[in-house]
Design an enzyme around this catalytic site. Structure first.
Site, PDB file in Angstrom:
ATOM      1  CG  LEU A   1      -1.755   1.250   1.451  1.00 33.91           C
ATOM      2  CD1 LEU A   1      -2.664   1.521   0.264  1.00 33.91           C
ATOM      3  CD2 LEU A   1      -2.560   1.127   2.743  1.00 33.91           C
TER       4      LEU A   1
ATOM      5  CG  ASP B   1      12.943   0.545  13.620  1.00 35.34           C
ATOM      6  OD1 ASP B   1      11.712   0.730  13.639  1.00 35.34           O
ATOM      7  OD2 ASP B   1      13.517  -0.280  14.362  1.00 35.34           O
ATOM      8  CB  VAL B   2       8.529   4.238  12.172  1.00 33.15           C
ATOM      9  CG1 VAL B   2       8.604   4.628  10.707  1.00 33.15           C
ATOM     10  CG2 VAL B   2       7.837   2.895  12.351  1.00 33.15           C
TER      11      VAL B   2
ATOM     12  CE1 TYR C   1      -2.974  -3.684  10.478  1.00 35.88           C
ATOM     13  CE2 TYR C   1      -5.314  -4.219  10.584  1.00 35.88           C
ATOM     14  CZ  TYR C   1      -4.257  -3.545   9.985  1.00 35.88           C
ATOM     15  OH  TYR C   1      -4.500  -2.741   8.900  1.00 35.88           O
TER      16      TYR C   1
ATOM     17  CE  LYS D   1      -3.006  -0.098  11.068  1.00 36.93           C
ATOM     18  NZ  LYS D   1      -2.103   0.909  10.438  1.00 36.93           N
TER      19      LYS D   1
END
Length: 254
Positions: A17, A61-62, A160, A164
Site C-alpha cells: 500500500l 525504523d519508525v 493489529y 489501529k
C-alpha cells in the site's frame, strides 16, 4: 497548500500500500520521501521510477526516534525545505490470514505490544519529527492508515486491530491539540486490499466473500485507497480534521 507544493513522508513506502500512496502523491506533483526499513531494493526502484528530483528513498525504523529525526533532516537537505505532510503507513511484519493469527486463548501481550510499537509509537515519532517544520509554516497534514476491523472485527486480528484503534484515538486527540497550529490529523481506514504484500496470503475465498458483501461488489485496490489519502492532503480537506474515512467499497458504515 496544493498537493504539488507539498513534501511528503510515506512510512513503509517502499512496497505494498505504501508504494501506491507514494505513486499517488508523485502523480500529483508532490516531492516524496519513500521511507523503508528492510525494503531497500523496492524503495530504490520506486524512486528510479518516479525520478530522483521528486523522490528519495530513506531508511529509518519508525520505532527509533533518532532514526526518524535523521530521516526528516535528510529530507529537508535533499528537497531544501521542511516536510509538510506525513502518511503513517508503516506496518510491523504481519500476515492477513485468519488461520495464522492467535485466538483469544493464544493471544499474548507481546503480540499486542509489537503492533503498538510499530503503529502508535511509530506515528508518535514521525509527528515529533514533523512538528517544528509544520508549526513554522502554520501548515501540516498528518494522515494515519487505519482499518475497518474496528467496525467489523470478523477475524481474530486482535493485536493489529487494537493498535489501529489506539491510533484512531491518537488521531482525534492530536487533531484537537494541533488544530490551532494549522495542522490537520485524519485517518483513512481500509478493509482487505487486493493485493498487497500483507494480503497476499489471504485465501481467494475471503476476497470473494468480501466482494459479494460490498455495494460495489469488488475489493478495493491499493490505488483506490491511495486516492482517498490524497483527499486529506488536498485543499478540499482544509477544514476536515479528527476524522476517520472508511474506504472499503461500502462494506461497513462508520
Amino acid at each position: 497548500m496544493r498537493v504539488a507544493d507539498q513534501i511528503v513522508v510515506v512510512t513503509g513506502g517502499g512496497r505494498g500500500l505504501g508504494s501506491a500512496i507514494v505513486r499517488a502523491f508523485a502523480r500529483e506533483g508532490a516531492k516524496v520521501v519513500v521511507n523503508y526499513h528492510r525494503s531497500r531494493p523496492q524503495a530504490e526502484a520506486l524512486v528510479a521510477e518516479i525520478g530522483e528530483r521528486d523522490a528519495v528513498a530513506l531508511r529509518a525504523d519508525v520505532t527509533d526516534q533518532d532514526a526518524v529525526d535523521e530521516m526528516f533532516a535528510t529530507a529537508r537537505t535533499h528537497f531544501g525545505d521542511d516536510v509538510t505532510t506525513v502518511v503513517n503507513n508503516a506496518l510491523i511484519d504481519y500476515t492477513f490470514n485468519a488461520e495464522l493469527r492467535a485466538h483469544a486463548d493464544e493471544l499474548r501481550w507481546e503480540d499486542l505490544a509489537t503492533q503498538f510499537e510499530g503503529t502508535v509509537r511509530g506515528a508518535l515519532h514521525t509527528v515529533h519529527a514533523a512538528l517544528p517544520g509544520m508549526r513554522a509554516r502554520e501548515f501540516g497534514r498528518i494522515i494515519n492508515v487505519g482499518t475497518n476491523l474496528l467496525q467489523n472485527p470478523v477475524v481474530p486480528y486482535h493485536d493489529y486491530t487494537a493498535a489501529k484503534a489506539a491510533l484512531l484515538s491518537l488521531t482525534r486527540t492530536l487533531a484537537a491539540d494541533l488544530g490551532p497550529d494549522g495542522i490537520t490529523v485524519n485517518m483513512v481506514s481500509g478493509g482487505l486490499l487486493r493485493t498487497t504484500d500483507a494480503s497476499a496470503a489471504t485465501p481467494e475465498a475471503v476476497f470473494t466473500a468480501i466482494a459479494e458483501s460490498t455495494p460495489l461488489r469488488r475489493v478495493v485496490t491499493p490505488d483506490e485507497f491511495a486516492d482517498a489519502v490524497l483527499f486529506f492532503a488536498s485543499p478540499w480537506a482544509r477544514a476536515v480534521t479528527g476524522q476517520n474515512l472508511v474506504v472499503d467499497g461500502g462494506l461497513v458504515k462508520d
